[in-house]
Design a protein around this motif. Structure first.
Motif, PDB file in Angstrom:
ATOM      1  N   HIS A 228      74.024  27.343 -60.050  1.00 26.02           N
ATOM      2  CA  HIS A 228      73.906  26.091 -59.315  1.00 26.02           C
ATOM      3  C   HIS A 228      74.479  26.194 -57.909  1.00 26.02           C
ATOM      4  O   HIS A 228      73.984  25.550 -56.984  1.00 26.02           O
ATOM      5  CB  HIS A 228      74.571  24.961 -60.103  1.00 26.02           C
ATOM      6  N   ALA A 229      75.511  26.993 -57.733  1.00 24.57           N
ATOM      7  CA  ALA A 229      76.066  27.202 -56.385  1.00 24.57           C
ATOM      8  C   ALA A 229      74.997  27.773 -55.461  1.00 24.57           C
ATOM      9  O   ALA A 229      74.854  27.346 -54.307  1.00 24.57           O
ATOM     10  CB  ALA A 229      77.271  28.133 -56.447  1.00 24.57           C
ATOM     11  N   LEU A 230      74.222  28.723 -55.971  1.00 25.54           N
ATOM     12  CA  LEU A 230      73.152  29.328 -55.172  1.00 25.54           C
ATOM     13  C   LEU A 230      72.018  28.343 -54.937  1.00 25.54           C
ATOM     14  O   LEU A 230      71.492  28.237 -53.817  1.00 25.54           O
ATOM     15  CB  LEU A 230      72.626  30.582 -55.872  1.00 25.54           C
ATOM     16  N   LEU A 231      71.642  27.586 -55.965  1.00 21.42           N
ATOM     17  CA  LEU A 231      70.560  26.613 -55.836  1.00 21.42           C
ATOM     18  C   LEU A 231      70.907  25.551 -54.795  1.00 21.42           C
ATOM     19  O   LEU A 231      70.077  25.174 -53.961  1.00 21.42           O
ATOM     20  CB  LEU A 231      70.305  25.948 -57.195  1.00 21.42           C
ATOM     21  N   ILE A 232      72.147  25.093 -54.811  1.00 28.94           N
ATOM     22  CA  ILE A 232      72.609  24.091 -53.837  1.00 28.94           C
ATOM     23  C   ILE A 232      72.551  24.663 -52.421  1.00 28.94           C
ATOM     24  O   ILE A 232      72.121  23.989 -51.478  1.00 28.94           O
ATOM     25  CB  ILE A 232      74.040  23.639 -54.177  1.00 28.94           C
ATOM     26  N   VAL A 234      70.660  27.120 -51.241  1.00 30.75           N
ATOM     27  CA  VAL A 234      69.270  27.284 -50.808  1.00 30.75           C
ATOM     28  C   VAL A 234      68.697  25.925 -50.397  1.00 30.75           C
ATOM     29  O   VAL A 234      68.008  25.810 -49.371  1.00 30.75           O
ATOM     30  CB  VAL A 234      68.414  27.920 -51.921  1.00 30.75           C
ATOM     31  N   ALA A 235      68.990  24.896 -51.194  1.00 32.63           N
ATOM     32  CA  ALA A 235      68.528  23.546 -50.850  1.00 32.63           C
ATOM     33  C   ALA A 235      69.098  23.115 -49.504  1.00 32.63           C
ATOM     34  O   ALA A 235      68.390  22.537 -48.659  1.00 32.63           O
ATOM     35  CB  ALA A 235      68.934  22.559 -51.941  1.00 32.63           C
ATOM     36  N   GLU A 282      84.968  22.394 -47.365  1.00 32.36           N
ATOM     37  CA  GLU A 282      86.257  22.345 -48.062  1.00 32.36           C
ATOM     38  C   GLU A 282      86.075  21.785 -49.471  1.00 32.36           C
ATOM     39  O   GLU A 282      86.671  22.281 -50.429  1.00 32.36           O
ATOM     40  CB  GLU A 282      87.252  21.481 -47.276  1.00 32.36           C
ATOM     41  N   PHE A 283      85.233  20.762 -49.594  1.00 25.95           N
ATOM     42  CA  PHE A 283      84.983  20.185 -50.919  1.00 25.95           C
ATOM     43  C   PHE A 283      84.281  21.196 -51.813  1.00 25.95           C
ATOM     44  O   PHE A 283      84.681  21.388 -52.979  1.00 25.95           O
ATOM     45  CB  PHE A 283      84.141  18.917 -50.796  1.00 25.95           C
ATOM     46  N   LEU A 284      83.231  21.835 -51.312  1.00 24.98           N
ATOM     47  CA  LEU A 284      82.495  22.807 -52.125  1.00 24.98           C
ATOM     48  C   LEU A 284      83.396  23.966 -52.556  1.00 24.98           C
ATOM     49  O   LEU A 284      83.307  24.441 -53.688  1.00 24.98           O
ATOM     50  CB  LEU A 284      81.286  23.336 -51.349  1.00 24.98           C
ATOM     51  N   ALA A 285      84.275  24.379 -51.666  1.00 26.31           N
ATOM     52  CA  ALA A 285      85.217  25.444 -52.016  1.00 26.31           C
ATOM     53  C   ALA A 285      86.179  24.975 -53.103  1.00 26.31           C
ATOM     54  O   ALA A 285      86.509  25.723 -54.036  1.00 26.31           O
ATOM     55  CB  ALA A 285      85.989  25.887 -50.782  1.00 26.31           C
ATOM     56  N   ARG A 292      79.757  34.047 -53.099  1.00 28.60           N
ATOM     57  CA  ARG A 292      79.286  34.954 -52.039  1.00 28.60           C
ATOM     58  C   ARG A 292      77.792  34.781 -51.748  1.00 28.60           C
ATOM     59  O   ARG A 292      77.398  34.691 -50.583  1.00 28.60           O
ATOM     60  CB  ARG A 292      79.602  36.398 -52.418  1.00 28.60           C
ATOM     61  N   PRO A 293      76.910  34.728 -52.767  1.00 25.30           N
ATOM     62  CA  PRO A 293      75.486  34.494 -52.466  1.00 25.30           C
ATOM     63  C   PRO A 293      75.255  33.154 -51.770  1.00 25.30           C
ATOM     64  O   PRO A 293      74.412  33.050 -50.881  1.00 25.30           O
ATOM     65  CB  PRO A 293      74.826  34.525 -53.844  1.00 25.30           C
ATOM     66  N   ALA A 294      76.012  32.115 -52.168  1.00 28.40           N
ATOM     67  CA  ALA A 294      75.845  30.807 -51.540  1.00 28.40           C
ATOM     68  C   ALA A 294      76.261  30.847 -50.081  1.00 28.40           C
ATOM     69  O   ALA A 294      75.598  30.258 -49.213  1.00 28.40           O
ATOM     70  CB  ALA A 294      76.665  29.756 -52.301  1.00 28.40           C
ATOM     71  N   LEU A 295      77.355  31.547 -49.798  1.00 25.61           N
ATOM     72  CA  LEU A 295      77.842  31.646 -48.422  1.00 25.61           C
ATOM     73  C   LEU A 295      76.794  32.244 -47.493  1.00 25.61           C
ATOM     74  O   LEU A 295      76.714  31.871 -46.314  1.00 25.61           O
ATOM     75  CB  LEU A 295      79.121  32.484 -48.376  1.00 25.61           C
ATOM     76  N   TYR A 296      75.986  33.153 -47.996  1.00 30.88           N
ATOM     77  CA  TYR A 296      74.935  33.775 -47.180  1.00 30.88           C
ATOM     78  C   TYR A 296      74.003  32.701 -46.607  1.00 30.88           C
ATOM     79  O   TYR A 296      73.681  32.711 -45.407  1.00 30.88           O
ATOM     80  CB  TYR A 296      74.142  34.769 -48.027  1.00 30.88           C
ATOM     81  N   PHE A 297      73.578  31.759 -47.448  1.00 32.12           N
ATOM     82  CA  PHE A 297      72.645  30.723 -47.000  1.00 32.12           C
ATOM     83  C   PHE A 297      73.326  29.695 -46.113  1.00 32.12           C
ATOM     84  O   PHE A 297      72.721  29.194 -45.157  1.00 32.12           O
ATOM     85  CB  PHE A 297      71.990  30.058 -48.209  1.00 32.12           C
ATOM     86  N   TYR A 298      74.596  29.371 -46.403  1.00 34.25           N
ATOM     87  CA  TYR A 298      75.308  28.438 -45.530  1.00 34.25           C
ATOM     88  C   TYR A 298      75.489  29.035 -44.132  1.00 34.25           C
ATOM     89  O   TYR A 298      75.401  28.313 -43.131  1.00 34.25           O
ATOM     90  CB  TYR A 298      76.656  28.054 -46.126  1.00 34.25           C
ATOM     91  N   ARG A 299      75.751  30.324 -44.062  1.00 33.91           N
ATOM     92  CA  ARG A 299      75.888  30.967 -42.749  1.00 33.91           C
ATOM     93  C   ARG A 299      74.552  31.013 -42.028  1.00 33.91           C
ATOM     94  O   ARG A 299      74.480  30.804 -40.822  1.00 33.91           O
ATOM     95  CB  ARG A 299      76.469  32.368 -42.911  1.00 33.91           C
ATOM     96  N   ARG A 300      73.474  31.287 -42.764  1.00 30.16           N
ATOM     97  CA  ARG A 300      72.139  31.309 -42.154  1.00 30.16           C
ATOM     98  C   ARG A 300      71.776  29.941 -41.573  1.00 30.16           C
ATOM     99  O   ARG A 300      71.064  29.857 -40.566  1.00 30.16           O
ATOM    100  CB  ARG A 300      71.097  31.731 -43.198  1.00 30.16           C
TER     101      ARG A 300
END
Length: 304
Positions: A228-232, A234-235, A282-285, A292-300
């Motif tokens: 779900h972290a990754l799905l969020i 990507v969304a 901060e909340f998501l953390a 780590r996979p989620a961070l990739y999309f947030y940085r993009r």
């Protein structure tokens, strides 16, 4: 946007969710009707911006420095209309998820009634955004076809914390920029009113989304949390990168290809997006959704 995934309670059993009751009370005390609150009749005054210029995708670029004041104002009006159109798209996704979730559940439950209240809010917001975009002299900006299909997939598979946290991402990003726009006297008055209405009413939706995200994650296993972290993420990437349609530049009378190049390289706009999302990240953390996979999309997406 409230999406309850808890089991329905027995009829007449008091709800144990005090948050929903408090939000229902708040909604009864402070809600707006955009059809009467917004000045739809006064013709558009093109001496105003459509959004705070600092939020423009071209602000701080060489192209921005070359533009006339009229061109800058025309651009921010088109960009504001594009953001509104993206908001309508995502609100339609949310409404479908909510209706699907509360189908056949006890309508006397506070959480179900809050979900219906949020759906009513989002219906009004979508109409408000559509009328606002039209008054700004913009076409019906739509996300790329791929984004539309990804949205269709997301609203079908997302549940629990995936739905709530994605809602939070979309609303928090919009909330920060709209708080700037509604206070900015350079922005056309009817847009400021629209932003004020949305900020006030969405603050309740975000409170519930945070509460429900924590609640659902409390019973989520490690694998589900990571998926779900990754799905969020990507969304979030799809939503944020769809906010400003590439056609806004041509519709503002600019060189579309040059504008796109400079917007993509605009460090000022990237820093504005990162600053607006600091509290969200901060909340998501804090709830373990910054893998780590989620961070990739947030940085993009320039959200972190």
């Amino acid at each position: 946007m409230a999406i309850s995934t808890s089991k329905p309670q027995a009829r007449n059993q008091p709800s144990d969710d005090g948050v929903a009751r408090r939000l229902l009370d708040s909604s009864a005390q402070l809600s707006y009707d955009p059809l009467t609150e917004v000045d739809w009749d006064t013709p558009l005054d093109t001496s105003f911006h459509g959004a705070s210029p600092e939020w423009s995708t071209l602000y701080g670029t060489a192209y921005w420095n070359e533009m006339t004041d009229a061109q800058r104002k025309a651009l921010t009006r088109q960009e504001a209309a594009s953001v509104a159109s993206t908001g309508i798209w995502f609100e339609m996704i949310l409404q479908q998820m909510v209706l699907r979730d509360i189908y056949a559940k006890d309508p006397t439950d506070d959480t179900v009634q809050w979900a219906l209240t949020e759906i009513a809010d989002e219906c009004r917001h979508s109409i408000m955004f559509a009328r606002g975009a039209k008054k700004l002299g913009a076409p019906a900006y739509r996300p790329h076809r791929i984004a539309v299909e990804l949205g269709r997939f997301f609203k079908t598979v997302a549940f629990g914390e995936a739905a709530y946290a994605a809602i939070l991402v979309a609303e928090e990003v919009l909330d920060v920029m709209q708080r700037d726009w509604m206070r900015d006297e350079r922005v056309v008055p009817f847009v400021r009113t629209i932003n004020n209405i949305h900020v006030v009413e969405e603050s309740r939706h975000m409170k519930f989304a945070r509460d429900e995200t924590r609640k659902h994650l409390a019973r989520a296993g490690r694998l589900r949390r990571r998926i779900h972290a990754l799905l969020i993420a990507v969304a979030a990437y799809v939503i944020v990168t769809s906010m400003v349609n590439r056609k806004v530049y041509a519709n503002a009378g600019l060189d579309e290809e040059r504008a796109i190049r400079e917007a993509k390289a605009n460090e000022h706009h990237k820093s504005m997006m990162r600053a607006s999302c600091s509290g969200l990240m901060e909340f998501l953390a804090s709830v373990g959704l910054l893998t780590r996979p989620a961070l990739y999309f947030y940085r993009r997406a320039n959200l972190i």
